[in-house]
Design a protein around this motif. Sequence first.
Motif, PDB file in Angstrom:
ATOM      1  N   GLY B 107      25.154  79.823  60.144  1.00 10.42           N
ATOM      2  CA  GLY B 107      26.364  80.637  60.220  1.00 10.42           C
ATOM      3  C   GLY B 107      26.813  81.025  58.820  1.00 10.42           C
ATOM      4  N   ALA B 108      26.650  80.099  57.881  1.00 11.88           N
ATOM      5  CA  ALA B 108      27.066  80.365  56.506  1.00 11.88           C
ATOM      6  C   ALA B 108      26.245  81.508  55.908  1.00 11.88           C
ATOM      7  CB  ALA B 108      26.922  79.108  55.654  1.00 11.88           C
ATOM      8  N   TYR B 109      24.938  81.497  56.186  1.00 16.16           N
ATOM      9  CA  TYR B 109      24.109  82.601  55.690  1.00 16.16           C
ATOM     10  C   TYR B 109      24.487  83.902  56.390  1.00 16.16           C
ATOM     11  CZ  TYR B 109      21.167  78.969  53.688  1.00 16.16           C
ATOM     12  OH  TYR B 109      20.708  77.907  52.991  1.00 16.16           O
ATOM     13  N   SER B 110      24.767  83.804  57.681  1.00 11.87           N
ATOM     14  CA  SER B 110      25.044  85.043  58.407  1.00 11.87           C
ATOM     15  C   SER B 110      26.400  85.622  57.991  1.00 11.87           C
ATOM     16  CB  SER B 110      24.912  84.848  59.921  1.00 11.87           C
ATOM     17  OG  SER B 110      26.080  84.336  60.478  1.00 11.87           O
ATOM     18  N   VAL B 111      27.325  84.784  57.548  1.00 13.26           N
ATOM     19  CA  VAL B 111      28.591  85.314  57.020  1.00 13.26           C
ATOM     20  C   VAL B 111      28.279  86.276  55.873  1.00 13.26           C
ATOM     21  CG1 VAL B 111      30.675  84.771  55.712  1.00 13.26           C
ATOM     22  CG2 VAL B 111      30.028  83.333  57.627  1.00 13.26           C
ATOM     23  N   GLN B 112      27.349  85.848  55.018  1.00 11.55           N
ATOM     24  CA  GLN B 112      27.021  86.700  53.874  1.00 11.55           C
ATOM     25  C   GLN B 112      26.355  87.995  54.307  1.00 11.55           C
ATOM     26  OE1 GLN B 112      25.012  84.124  50.981  1.00 11.55           O
ATOM     27  NE2 GLN B 112      26.975  84.340  49.953  1.00 11.55           N
ATOM     28  N   ILE B 113      25.440  87.871  55.261  1.00  8.76           N
ATOM     29  CA  ILE B 113      24.771  89.075  55.752  1.00  8.76           C
ATOM     30  C   ILE B 113      25.793  90.036  56.345  1.00  8.76           C
ATOM     31  CG2 ILE B 113      23.179  89.941  57.499  1.00  8.76           C
ATOM     32  CD1 ILE B 113      21.596  87.314  57.123  1.00  8.76           C
ATOM     33  N   PHE B 114      26.693  89.488  57.158  1.00 11.45           N
ATOM     34  CA  PHE B 114      27.669  90.346  57.824  1.00 11.45           C
ATOM     35  C   PHE B 114      28.688  90.919  56.847  1.00 11.45           C
ATOM     36  CE2 PHE B 114      26.564  88.076  61.883  1.00 11.45           C
ATOM     37  CZ  PHE B 114      26.048  89.200  62.499  1.00 11.45           C
ATOM     38  N   SER B 115      29.110  90.119  55.866  1.00  8.87           N
ATOM     39  CA  SER B 115      30.114  90.699  54.979  1.00  8.87           C
ATOM     40  C   SER B 115      29.479  91.742  54.069  1.00  8.87           C
ATOM     41  CB  SER B 115      30.898  89.629  54.203  1.00  8.87           C
ATOM     42  OG  SER B 115      30.044  88.662  53.704  1.00  8.87           O
ATOM     43  N   ASP B 116      28.209  91.549  53.703  1.00  6.17           N
ATOM     44  CA  ASP B 116      27.503  92.622  52.982  1.00  6.17           C
ATOM     45  C   ASP B 116      27.397  93.866  53.855  1.00  6.17           C
ATOM     46  OD1 ASP B 116      27.228  91.043  50.807  1.00  6.17           O
ATOM     47  OD2 ASP B 116      25.095  90.595  51.082  1.00  6.17           O
ATOM     48  N   ALA B 117      27.055  93.635  55.123  1.00 12.77           N
ATOM     49  CA  ALA B 117      26.927  94.758  56.056  1.00 12.77           C
ATOM     50  C   ALA B 117      28.260  95.485  56.165  1.00 12.77           C
ATOM     51  CB  ALA B 117      26.475  94.267  57.427  1.00 12.77           C
ATOM     52  N   HIS B 118      29.323  94.703  56.258  1.00 10.98           N
ATOM     53  CA  HIS B 118      30.651  95.302  56.400  1.00 10.98           C
ATOM     54  C   HIS B 118      31.003  96.133  55.172  1.00 10.98           C
ATOM     55  CE1 HIS B 118      35.109  95.421  56.379  1.00 10.98           C
ATOM     56  NE2 HIS B 118      34.934  95.597  57.673  1.00 10.98           N
ATOM     57  N   ARG B 119      30.671  95.573  53.999  1.00  8.24           N
ATOM     58  CA  ARG B 119      30.966  96.303  52.770  1.00  8.24           C
ATOM     59  C   ARG B 119      30.184  97.610  52.686  1.00  8.24           C
ATOM     60  NH1 ARG B 119      31.907  91.579  50.295  1.00  8.24           N
ATOM     61  NH2 ARG B 119      29.720  91.078  50.080  1.00  8.24           N
ATOM     62  N   SER B 120      29.002  97.628  53.319  1.00  7.59           N
ATOM     63  CA  SER B 120      28.161  98.821  53.202  1.00  7.59           C
ATOM     64  C   SER B 120      28.644  99.961  54.106  1.00  7.59           C
ATOM     65  CB  SER B 120      26.711  98.474  53.545  1.00  7.59           C
ATOM     66  OG  SER B 120      26.558  98.348  54.943  1.00  7.59           O
ATOM     67  N   ILE B 121      29.613  99.685  54.964  1.00  5.33           N
ATOM     68  CA  ILE B 121      30.070 100.709  55.904  1.00  5.33           C
ATOM     69  C   ILE B 121      31.212 101.507  55.288  1.00  5.33           C
ATOM     70  CG2 ILE B 121      31.135 101.092  58.158  1.00  5.33           C
ATOM     71  CD1 ILE B 121      29.728  98.438  59.003  1.00  5.33           C
ATOM     72  N   ASN B 122      31.128 102.820  55.401  1.00  2.39           N
ATOM     73  CA  ASN B 122      32.163 103.708  54.909  1.00  2.39           C
ATOM     74  C   ASN B 122      33.490 103.357  55.590  1.00  2.39           C
ATOM     75  OD1 ASN B 122      33.885 105.845  54.432  1.00  2.39           O
ATOM     76  ND2 ASN B 122      32.643 107.357  55.542  1.00  2.39           N
ATOM     77  N   PRO B 123      34.506 102.935  54.801  1.00  4.04           N
ATOM     78  CA  PRO B 123      35.777 102.529  55.418  1.00  4.04           C
ATOM     79  C   PRO B 123      36.432 103.666  56.194  1.00  4.04           C
ATOM     80  CG  PRO B 123      35.930 102.503  53.004  1.00  4.04           C
ATOM     81  CD  PRO B 123      34.505 102.776  53.342  1.00  4.04           C
ATOM     82  N   GLY B 124      36.035 104.900  55.864  1.00  2.45           N
ATOM     83  CA  GLY B 124      36.563 106.047  56.592  1.00  2.45           C
ATOM     84  C   GLY B 124      36.279 105.978  58.082  1.00  2.45           C
ATOM     85  N   LEU B 125      35.183 105.300  58.452  1.00  4.80           N
ATOM     86  CA  LEU B 125      34.842 105.188  59.877  1.00  4.80           C
ATOM     87  C   LEU B 125      35.880 104.347  60.610  1.00  4.80           C
ATOM     88  CD1 LEU B 125      30.989 104.673  59.604  1.00  4.80           C
ATOM     89  CD2 LEU B 125      32.261 106.783  59.971  1.00  4.80           C
ATOM     90  N   PHE B 126      36.408 103.339  59.922  1.00  2.56           N
ATOM     91  CA  PHE B 126      37.462 102.535  60.538  1.00  2.56           C
ATOM     92  C   PHE B 126      38.781 103.315  60.532  1.00  2.56           C
ATOM     93  CE2 PHE B 126      34.790  99.226  58.288  1.00  2.56           C
ATOM     94  CZ  PHE B 126      33.988  98.999  59.394  1.00  2.56           C
ATOM     95  N   GLU B 127      39.018 104.030  59.421  1.00  4.10           N
ATOM     96  CA  GLU B 127      40.243 104.832  59.335  1.00  4.10           C
ATOM     97  C   GLU B 127      40.282 105.865  60.448  1.00  4.10           C
ATOM     98  OE1 GLU B 127      40.469 106.546  55.476  1.00  4.10           O
ATOM     99  OE2 GLU B 127      41.437 104.770  54.603  1.00  4.10           O
ATOM    100  N   ALA B 128      39.122 106.475  60.714  1.00  8.10           N
ATOM    101  CA  ALA B 128      39.074 107.496  61.761  1.00  8.10           C
ATOM    102  C   ALA B 128      39.487 106.894  63.098  1.00  8.10           C
ATOM    103  CB  ALA B 128      37.669 108.092  61.852  1.00  8.10           C
ATOM    104  N   ALA B 129      39.059 105.656  63.348  1.00 13.42           N
ATOM    105  CA  ALA B 129      39.399 105.001  64.608  1.00 13.42           C
ATOM    106  C   ALA B 129      40.886 104.675  64.656  1.00 13.42           C
ATOM    107  CB  ALA B 129      38.566 103.737  64.782  1.00 13.42           C
TER     108      ALA B 129
END
Lengths: 261, 227, 261
Positions: B107-129
């Motif tokens: 889980g600790a490793y996957s936190v890093q994978i997911f938070s990197d993944a999250h950072r890679s997403i254009n925040p505008g996509l969340f703003e649009a929602a």
Amino acid sequence: MTIWRKRLQAAAILLGCIIAGTPVSAQQQKYVVGMDAAYPPFVSVNSDGQMIGFEIDFMNALCAEIKIQCEIQNVPYDGIFAALEAGKIDVIAGGNNITDERKQKYLMPGPYLRGPLAFIVPVSSTIDGSKESLKGKTVGTVGGSVQEKYMREQIGRETTVKLYDSMDAAVLDLDAGRVDAVLSEELQALPGYIQAKPDTYKLAGKSIYDPAYMGQGKGLMVRKTDASLAENLQKGIDAMIANGKLAEFSKKWFGKAVPAR
Amino acid sequence: MHATLPFLPYIVGGLAVTILASLVTFACAVAIGLAATLWMTTGHPAAGPIVRAYVAIFRSLPELLCIFLVYYGCEIALQKAAVSFGFRPIPISPFLAVTVAIGVQFGAYSVQIFSDAHRSINPGLFEAAHALGLSPRKVTTRVAIPLILQAAIPGLSNLFSVMLKVSALASVIGLEEVTRRAKIVAGSTREPFAAYAVAVVCFLVIAAAAALLQARLERSFRSTREA
Amino acid sequence: MKDSEVAPVILEARGITKSFGGHEALRGVDLAAHRGDVVAVIGPSGSGKSTFLRCLNFLEKPSGGQVILDGEIFAAADFSGRSHQHRGRLIKLRRRVGMVFQSFNLWPHRTALGNVMEGLTQVLNMPASEAKERAQELLNKVGLASHAGHYPAQLSGGQQQRVAIARTLATEPEVLLFDEPTSALDPELVGEVLSVIQALAREGRTMLVVTHEIGFARDVATKVVFMADGAVQERGSPEDVLRQSQSPTLRAFLSRFRQER
């Protein structure tokens, strides 16, 4: 400190409830016997994955003899003592030698078997088990065993001793030529290696019947807090020696009636 | 080799345990990683320090130690608790111990994978929602989670292949997966090479299957990215 | 028509301030949009016009001031905490004030149709079949009926922005905010998007458009607001602001702009 312990206990209960759903209160007397099924003929598995061997027949008969319910589990040897202490199993079986160190930590009902030691060597070897024939040679055996003790005390420094965590690992190195002989228990060596591959291995010289190294025989291991269980098992073993059942099993699995005492 | 042949089904049968344990463990790790990542994105003041501490602790522990800790340690703690509170202790099975121990650790490793993944997403996509009037919960379930999962596929695939191998550690506490069964057979037949060779083939086969699956998943997502 | 009759005010901003750290991006911006108004907000980059637009639907939390939608007051102070009551009000505000972004922000994991359907099914809770039909109509309206099954990555920038407009229209907001809708487009794709926005203006929709397209401001807007340094410098009809104004900052901006284009 007590507050801490209380908290820990509360946390553990919570964990337990999560894992199990609800606490169970009914007390059933079922004993778990652990052994590592990688030591034929004491215990191994057949191709259906069923555990078989001397120890299986012996434990089943012993539990029946003293009328307790037993469940036999296949537990890796690496973790078998931790499993006993953690209460995951109640009895360690599988052919453990009784030693003074072990007796300090555990109750050891037995002995139920007492066998000699023997050197396994390649068929072409000139080693005959004597100190002279082993001079300058390398002998492999299991670390912490009576065999290691024998090597240190009786064979001496002119022979190199290489230690392994299992008999198999030692024999693998015998195949590879890294050791010249392997000191084993005859009971394990005969059906396990000699009878299995008579063209490859032989027993060197005479079996070693020195009582100091035959140890105190094989015994079961029980937690010190389970004194009544240990007492029961001892009674059962005594009964099985008396009624000839033990001899019957050893004939079946070792090809001869091995003395129990 | 002759003596090992009859044991083939027995060893290969351990694959089911290996795969099941890996999948359950993986699901556990993914759930933890995703939950921790989403919690951090809420900006809750406790989230950052707690998740960072969790990652730091579990990344530095050897897997084997975690397995022992859960399998033996929790059993002893449970028994102590059982004695003082009067309920029957519940045995922790090797399967449970491994899935919990490795699940929490990975889980600790996957936190890093997911938070990197999250950072890679254009925040505008969340703003649009948000701008559309989606509730924060729907922004999470409809937009954030699918996008994070998609971006995390390569990292998660790596994690899974490591996990498949780490599952072999469960053999030390007696989980009858491929490695443990191979070891049992090696002992029973005195043909360690043959027994372990079968185990090697088993692992190669699942690794290949996992790689195929990953390629397929990535391809199906790539088709949404490129014309 | 729009100029002569006085329609009621639908969206009003009062004294909106915003500071990022020590930097004051907005220094008290007032603005009122009547129903049917098309307000073009122009100004140099860094003038705070996009920040101001984002404050109107609280994507950016204003540091101070109020947004009044159809008489309902949304004060900056209400949204500083995590209160559920205010969060609910915020969602309602956003349903009534739609936004189109400079970089389209279409969700890459959904098709054009899926993007448009999202607001219908998830915000208006429309059943899927009905939503699909409605979404198809909206795509038709922006001229992309045949691209319903395409993923954003398979569409040109102009097409993506038109899908984004359809997505925003789906929830039938009373006010549309456009944040530089054509700035990220290749020059040859600007026209198709502007003509869609122009068509919406003709329908009498209330729109605030942050733009660099001075021609669009002149031809389509009913009001032009010129911002610089986080404050409104000039406001009025396109004619007043773009032709008559004597403000040196505005003149400098317009002249620089013409040179660039």
